[in-house]
Design an enzyme around this catalytic site. Structure first.
Site, PDB file in Angstrom:
ATOM      1  N   GLY A 199      40.198 -53.622  31.997  1.00  0.00           N
ATOM      2  CA  GLY A 199      40.189 -53.843  33.444  1.00  0.00           C
ATOM      3  C   GLY A 199      40.910 -52.780  34.243  1.00  0.00           C
ATOM      4  N   HIS A 224      44.379 -39.403  40.714  1.00  0.00           N
ATOM      5  CA  HIS A 224      44.872 -40.045  39.496  1.00  0.00           C
ATOM      6  C   HIS A 224      46.322 -39.601  39.290  1.00  0.00           C
ATOM      7  CE1 HIS A 224      44.294 -40.331  34.827  1.00  0.00           C
ATOM      8  NE2 HIS A 224      44.783 -41.444  35.308  1.00  0.00           N
ATOM      9  N   CYS A 248      49.405 -39.252  29.112  1.00  0.00           N
ATOM     10  CA  CYS A 248      50.252 -38.059  29.109  1.00  0.00           C
ATOM     11  C   CYS A 248      51.512 -38.211  29.953  1.00  0.00           C
ATOM     12  CB  CYS A 248      49.453 -36.842  29.550  1.00  0.00           C
ATOM     13  SG  CYS A 248      48.158 -36.404  28.377  1.00  0.00           S
ATOM     14  N   GLY A 249      51.840 -39.440  30.352  1.00  0.00           N
ATOM     15  CA  GLY A 249      53.176 -39.646  30.891  1.00  0.00           C
ATOM     16  C   GLY A 249      53.317 -39.897  32.382  1.00  0.00           C
ATOM     17  N   LYS A 250      52.258 -40.311  33.084  1.00  0.00           N
ATOM     18  CA  LYS A 250      52.409 -40.614  34.517  1.00  0.00           C
ATOM     19  C   LYS A 250      53.328 -41.813  34.733  1.00  0.00           C
ATOM     20  CE  LYS A 250      48.040 -41.134  35.097  1.00  0.00           C
ATOM     21  NZ  LYS A 250      47.689 -40.689  33.742  1.00  0.00           N
ATOM     22  N   THR A 251      52.984 -42.920  34.054  1.00  0.00           N
ATOM     23  CA  THR A 251      53.781 -44.136  34.247  1.00  0.00           C
ATOM     24  C   THR A 251      55.221 -43.893  33.801  1.00  0.00           C
ATOM     25  OG1 THR A 251      51.826 -45.483  33.879  1.00  0.00           O
ATOM     26  CG2 THR A 251      53.934 -46.596  33.689  1.00  0.00           C
ATOM     27  N   ARG A 394      49.072 -32.364  27.867  1.00  0.00           N
ATOM     28  CA  ARG A 394      49.703 -32.448  26.557  1.00  0.00           C
ATOM     29  C   ARG A 394      49.258 -31.246  25.752  1.00  0.00           C
ATOM     30  NH1 ARG A 394      51.000 -37.223  22.959  1.00  0.00           N
ATOM     31  NH2 ARG A 394      50.961 -38.473  24.842  1.00  0.00           N
ATOM     32  N   GLY A 488      63.576 -39.866  29.995  1.00  0.00           N
ATOM     33  CA  GLY A 488      64.664 -39.766  30.970  1.00  0.00           C
ATOM     34  C   GLY A 488      65.183 -38.350  31.139  1.00  0.00           C
ATOM     35  N   ASN A 490      63.505 -35.780  31.337  1.00  0.00           N
ATOM     36  CA  ASN A 490      62.648 -34.982  32.220  1.00  0.00           C
ATOM     37  C   ASN A 490      63.261 -34.827  33.607  1.00  0.00           C
ATOM     38  OD1 ASN A 490      60.767 -34.616  30.213  1.00  0.00           O
ATOM     39  ND2 ASN A 490      59.527 -36.381  30.810  1.00  0.00           N
TER      40      ASN A 490
END
Ligand code: GDP
Ligand code: MN
Length: 580
Positions: A199, A224, A248-251, A394, A488, A490
């Site tokens: 979904g 996006h 690849c790490g957005k969230t 990535r 963290g 980053n």
């Protein structure tokens, strides 16, 4: 209020799919509770431990992973050229000949749910409506978590015919008969055979592929991207948007737990945002969604302690394992599996069986409401002005940890030619490098050349454009070990990005772009050689990369904006000069 367009569309769909009944979703708590109860009775949802995971349910689904939504997606436009070389094109007669018949009687004996949902806050002049028709109560629950669903959307729509139309049938068919067909011109999508647990991906497809196709005409871009609000100890505040391909790490970036004390990182948007030029000449980003979704499967509590908190309340978890006390378990979880663990399929699991207990692509969906580091602007009708745009992907090698573009056009070029290792679990070519312009490859439903032109035009409207960066958290050494701790940590890179945005630090000009002279690595166990490797520009490697970029850009022929070829040739020249 009656909406003739909506009514006649529902009638058309109902006449074809033949549901036993039609249910208009209101979005009330009572309605959602009843749907949840019904799903529990059919064992499609299972409550998790009420003490440790209040309001959380498990959904098991072993069909999700056969093929991804992306692999089933076709774009239906008047000509192949309009869909562009990155989309699989289907002409309309074929869509009606091959796909539409699959919906015939597909809802027989079932309920057709009419699910109106609002994208953006109710009081936002930028808010938009979508209507999903589905025979899956689970999809209703997911949309209720991720959007403003029900009456509020129906009211917003009124009698307007301006809404995105999604038709979804679970269908009992084998994977070969799964389709997502998008008709961007009529804001319509048909989806069959795709499980409801997809979904969140389906919603992204609607928002980016349907609304997104018309967005430029209305003066914005549907992106996006995740957006974070970052506050320094001094109180100085910035908004940063990050566009990375799925997985690849957005969230993770927008929910990051700061490695420095006194800093705050708060979530403004998770994976969807609308960008527009503000009257003030800055770039504004608004969050159309109302929830958070993410991967659990590969989240490791030792390096990424923040994420599990996001799905500890009022969440639907797909394909995690369950401990005997009813709490979820996955490979990176802090708890031991204990006795009597059931794997993601519901079978007894023993360590040493050689199979993972949780599916590597196990996921969660939750409303944003209880997330402890939610920025108030998550609900802002106007959005937030951005200080920086971070693209990335990535890459085990080549792409440095971070670099900054020297201009808007250079940034658009870098984002347009960015390649990333495919990591959505189900895509056959997982691990392979591919071009993913602005992380929009699976979503952009019109010619990407035109999309890139919109990006260039957007830049011309900005008097104070955000700086554009390219990040890569995924560099590895020869032995395959990650070079950078990520998560963290980053924030150390974000610190530099913000300092650049504030014009408070200089940078090293390389053929690729601007790189940090130094990063704050205090307290980090990182060998100076490793840092050097992370921030090195491999000129010969990049010259080879420009070959791949050229091949990609050539696919768009004459349609590609000339400015991007200028950036390309300039980069090649800078790299060549550096090799001499
Ligand atoms: P999204 O789909 O772009 O939102 O990606 P997520 O934020 O859900 O991250 C997907 C996966 O990427 C996570 O499960 C992590 O394994 C990995 N990941 C995210 N951020 C980092 C990072 O900074 N370093 C490393 N090594 N992995 C990361
Ligand atoms: Mn995400």
């Amino acid at each position: 209020m009656r909406n003739e367009t909506l009514q006649s569309w529902i009638l058309l769909v109902a006449a074809h799919t033949k549901p036993a009944r039609i249910h208009w979703c209101e979005g009330s708590d009572a309605e959602l509770a009843a749907l949840s109860k019904q799903l529990q009775e059919h064992r499609e949802l299972q409550p998790l431990n009420e003490q440790t995971y209040p309001g959380c349910y498990l959904h098991r689904d072993d069909t999700t992973h056969d093929t991804s939504l992306e692999q089933r997606r076709f774009v239906c436009t008047a000509t192949r050229e309009l869909a562009g070389p990155t989309n699989r094109w289907l002409n309309e007669p074929d869509a009606y000949r091959v796909v539409w018949p699959l919906f015939s009687n597909a809802m027989s004996g079932r309920t057709l749910y009419v699910v109106p949902y609002l994208l953006g806050p109710q009081r936002s002049k930028y808010a938009q409506v979508g209507v999903q028709l589905t025979d899956s109560p689970l999809l209703v629950l997911l949309l209720a978590a991720l959007t403003r669903m029900g009456r509020v959307a129906r009211q917003h729509l009124g009698s307007s015919s301006d809404f995105a139309r999604g038709l979804h049938c679970l269908g009992g068919d084998p994977p070969g008969r799964r389709y997502l067909v998008q008709f961007p011109a009529s804001q319509t999508s048909w989806c069959i055979g795709v499980p409801a647990s997809e979904g969140a991906a389906l919603l992204k497809s609607h928002v980016l592929g349907l609304s997104g196709a018309l967005a430029p005409e209305e003066g914005y871009l549907a992106e996006h991207m995740a957006v974070a609000r970052i506050t320094r100890p001094s109180g100085a505040r910035h908004y940063v948007a990050a566009a990375f391909p799925a997985g690849c790490g957005k969230t993770r970036l927008a929910t990051l737990q700061p490695c420095f004390s006194g800093w705050e990182v708060e979530l403004v948007a998770d994976g969807l945002c609308w960008l527009r030029a503000g009257d003030d000449g800055r770039l504004w980003a608004m969050n159309p969604a109302a929830g958070i979704d993410g991967r659990i499967g590969d989240s490791d509590r030792r390096v990424d302690p923040a994420t599990p908190a996001a799905f500890a309340r009022d969440a639907i978890l797909t394909n995690v394992a369950v401990r005997s006390d009813g709490s979820p378990w996955w490979e990176g979880s802090a708890e031991p599996p204990g006795e009597g663990l059931l794997d993601w399929r519901g079978n007894r699991w023993t360590r040493g069986a050689g199979t993972p207990a949780a599916h590597p692509d196990a996921r969660f969906v939750t409303t944003g409401h209880h997330w402890s580091r939610l920025a108030g602007e998550f609900y802002s009708p106007l959005g937030v002005p951005l200080s920086a745009l971070v693209f990335g992907g990535r890459r085990r090698d080549l792409a440095p940890l971070i670099f900054e573009a020297t201009s808007w056009a250079h940034g658009v070029y870098a984002a347009a030619t960015s390649r990333s290792e495919v990591c959505t679990g189900a895509v056959a070519a997982a691990g392979a490098l591919r071009n993913d312009p602005m992380a929009m490859l699976p979503f952009c439903s019109y010619n990407v050349a035109d999309y890139l032109e919109h990006w260039l035009r957007l830049g011309r409207q900005l008097h104070q454009p955000p700086r554009i960066f390219h990040a890569n958290w995924f560099r590895r050494d020869a032995g395959g070990r990650l070079l950078w701790p990520g998560f963290g940590q980053n924030l150390r890179v974000l610190d530099w990005i913000l300092a650049r945005a504030e014009r408070a630090t200089d940078a090293r000009l390389t053929p690729l772009g601007l790189l940090p002279n130094r990063l704050d690595t205090t307290g980090l166990d990182l060998h100076p050689d490793v840092l050097e490797q992370l921030l090195q520009v491999d000129v010969r490697g990049w010259l080879q990369e420009t070959e791949a970029s050229r091949e990609f850009l050539e696919r768009f022929g004459q349609r590609l904006p000339r400015a991007l070829w200028r950036e390309h040739h300039a980069l090649v020249q800078r790299l060549r000069a550096a090799t001499n």
